[in-house]
Design a protein around this motif. Structure first.
Motif, mmCIF file in Angstrom:
data_model
loop_
_atom_site.group_PDB
_atom_site.id
_atom_site.type_symbol
_atom_site.label_atom_id
_atom_site.label_comp_id
_atom_site.label_asym_id
_atom_site.label_seq_id
_atom_site.Cartn_x
_atom_site.Cartn_y
_atom_site.Cartn_z
ATOM 1 N N THR A 217 39.669 23.515 41.521
ATOM 2 C CA THR A 217 38.355 23.297 42.121
ATOM 3 C C THR A 217 37.908 21.926 41.629
ATOM 4 N N LYS B 30 30.840 20.395 41.555
ATOM 5 C CA LYS B 30 30.152 21.681 41.717
ATOM 6 C C LYS B 30 28.650 21.452 41.881
ATOM 7 N N GLY C 72 35.659 28.126 43.351
ATOM 8 C CA GLY C 72 35.242 27.256 44.457
ATOM 9 C C GLY C 72 33.879 26.705 44.093
ATOM 10 N N ASN C 73 33.534 25.564 44.638
ATOM 11 C CA ASN C 73 32.393 24.813 44.119
ATOM 12 C C ASN C 73 31.039 25.480 44.372
ATOM 13 N N GLU D 48 30.816 28.881 42.812
ATOM 14 C CA GLU D 48 30.598 28.877 41.362
ATOM 15 C C GLU D 48 29.162 28.516 40.996
ATOM 16 N N ALA E 111 43.046 28.611 45.972
ATOM 17 C CA ALA E 111 41.726 28.010 46.217
ATOM 18 C C ALA E 111 41.880 26.544 46.605
ATOM 19 N N ALA F 287 39.297 23.608 48.045
ATOM 20 C CA ALA F 287 38.286 23.653 46.984
ATOM 21 C C ALA F 287 38.532 22.613 45.900
ATOM 22 N N ILE G 84 37.008 16.971 48.824
ATOM 23 C CA ILE G 84 36.790 18.375 48.471
ATOM 24 C C ILE G 84 35.896 19.028 49.517
ATOM 25 N N ASP G 85 36.201 20.271 49.852
ATOM 26 C CA ASP G 85 35.308 21.055 50.708
ATOM 27 C C ASP G 85 34.505 21.970 49.777
ATOM 28 N N LEU G 86 33.213 21.671 49.648
ATOM 29 C CA LEU G 86 32.394 22.374 48.652
ATOM 30 C C LEU G 86 32.129 23.828 49.020
ATOM 31 N N VAL H 200 34.231 26.108 50.487
ATOM 32 C CA VAL H 200 35.338 27.077 50.514
ATOM 33 C C VAL H 200 35.696 27.611 49.129
ATOM 34 N N GLY H 201 36.421 28.722 49.124
ATOM 35 C CA GLY H 201 36.876 29.279 47.849
ATOM 36 C C GLY H 201 37.215 30.745 47.968
#
Ligand code: URA
Ligand code: CA
Length: 433
Positions: free
Chosen positions: A117, A123, A248-249, A252, A358, A363, A372-374, A376-377
């Motif tokens: 991640t 994050k 995942g961002n 989390e 992830a 992520a 980064i895709d914030l 997804v996760g």
């Protein structure tokens, strides 16, 4: 002084003096010592080890190789926490506001980095408007006012470590306790830490695969910190399965908010209370770990930690309404359940592989250039020790693509279900003070 003599001395198992270590680090940083001689010395250290004094001297030589962040304008003992890295490790997001609520200043410099991640900064950027571009004046003012701030990496810190780490990578000398310990500790000290708490992970998803190695590394770092005037404590904690439920961002961030509300997953909450207690003690706001733990629990129960999190978001340009309404976080377009193919008990979850799943969703970053895709996760609905019925959801995938077959397969392969129940490994193996 000649580099040949220093190499020979270490090759033959003798201890190096502070002057010899400084000569090496200065010379290697300014390119007067070539890679081949540095490589030979690293290999000699790998085989012959270093004593406590050499390790402390090596650490401070690396600190002195570049700039150091001056946090003296911030009142109190500046405590930093470092984790050797794991999957779904949401602790920093929780610990910042939590220990700040107990009066410990958290002046954190953080990175993005590569991994399953994003880093702490990625994050936090899942919160609309949040930014980490603070001037040093703003940074100091914010920590003095609300006790917590996070700033992006800046300055030329520990150039010796950067060069040596790259060399170690290609000379099979990464895995050496004195070299790892001095590398990690030099970066914390150069970033201005007055006291340090370390979370050394062990298990499948960790850098240190065995508790024995994790213990050696933790003890080495605590010894270094204490001998150079930075009170240091450590724990050894499990990373055989991911921490908490969210990986995942944005997921989390939501998990951190839940934990600050007292409604987080048990393992993440417990780890935050354990590490937080050490931070409050080395930050000189409590005399004992027990007393510190009571303060932290109170900061969760009375909402003061959550209130600091809101202020922290607001001070750094973010929309603090997210704390009361997590629907404001980025949302994935598609949701898929990973259903159990048979009934039984979850006996093992391979942290590393689940982290990779992830990352496949987007992520984390595979290379420095990756986006980064914030949103997804993965949310884990079961953890080791839990019972599952056939067809029950083991995990939920949050994706921005409909094609998640590879991720789905990876989760099925790495969440093991067996007929016999197995106890989850202990969360905290050891507390080193
Ligand atoms: N992480 C570091 O920062 N340095 C090491 O040497 C190993 C892991
Ligand atoms: Ca997590």
């Amino acid at each position: 002084m000649r580099m040949n003599d220093i190499i020979e001395k270490k090759r033959d198992g003798q201890a190096l003096t502070k002057e010899e270590i400084n000569f090496f680090i200065e010379g290697y940083t300014n390119n007067s010592i070539p890679d081949y001689q540095a490589s030979a010395l690293l290999m000699a250290i790998y085989f012959q080890d270093m004593n406590d004094e050499e390790r402390a001297n090596l650490t401070m030589a690396m600190v002195n190789s570049g700039e150091q962040i001056d946090l003296s304008a911030i009142e109190g003992v500046k405590v930093d926490k470092h984790s050797t890295g794991g999957v779904g490790d949401t602790t920093t997001l929780v610990l910042g506001p939590l220990v700040a609520a107990c009066g410990v200043p958290v002046a954190k410099m953080s990175g993005r980095g590569l991994g399953h991640t994003g880093g702490t900064i990625d994050k936090l950027e899942a919160i609309d408007g949040f930014h980490v571009e603070l001037s040093s004046e703003q940074f100091v003012k914010q920590v003095n006012e609300i006790k917590v701030a996070v700033i992006g990496q800046s300055g030329n810190l520990t150039p010796a470590d950067k060069k040596l780490y790259a060399l170690r990578d290609v000379t099979s000398t990464v895995n050496s306790i004195p070299l790892i310990a001095s590398s990690i500790m030099s970066k914390k000290i150069a970033a201005g830490a007055g006291a340090i708490v370390l979370d050394v992970k062990t298990g499948d998803g960790a850098f240190m695969k065995t508790t024995e190695d994790a213990r050696k590394l933790a003890k080495a770092m605590v010894q270094i910190g204490n001998s150079v005037g930075r009170q240091t404590m450590a724990i050894i904690s499990d990373m055989s399965q991911p921490l908490g439920r969210a990986i995942g961002n944005a997921l989390e961030v939501q998990e951190a908010i839940d934990t600050l509300k007292g409604k987080g997953p048990d393992d993440l909450t417990e780890l935050c209370l354990t590490l937080g207690s050490q931070m409050v003690v080395v930050g000189e706001k409590a005399d004992t770990l027990e007393e510190a733990r009571i303060m932290l629990q109170k900061a969760i129960d009375d909402g003061s930690a959550l209130e600091i999190f809101k202020q922290f978001i607001k001070w750094q340009g973010g929309n603090e309404k997210v704390v009361d309404d997590t629907a404001l976080l980025p949302k994935a377009d598609f949701i898929f359940e990973v259903s159990a193919k048979n009934a039984g008990f979850v006996t093992y979850m391979e942290a590393d592989e689940i982290g990779t799943a992830a990352m496949l969703l987007g992520a984390g970053r595979a290379t420095k250039e990756s986006e980064i895709d914030l949103a997804v996760g993965i949310m884990l609905n079961k953890k080791v020790g839990d019972q599952v019925d056939e067809g029950e959801s083991l995990a939920t995938i949050y994706a921005n693509s409909e094609n998640v077959q590879e991720v789905m397969n990876k989760l099925h392969e790495n969440i093991h279900i067996e007929a016999e129940r197995k106890e989850a490994p202990p969360l905290v193996y050891e507390i080193i003070t």
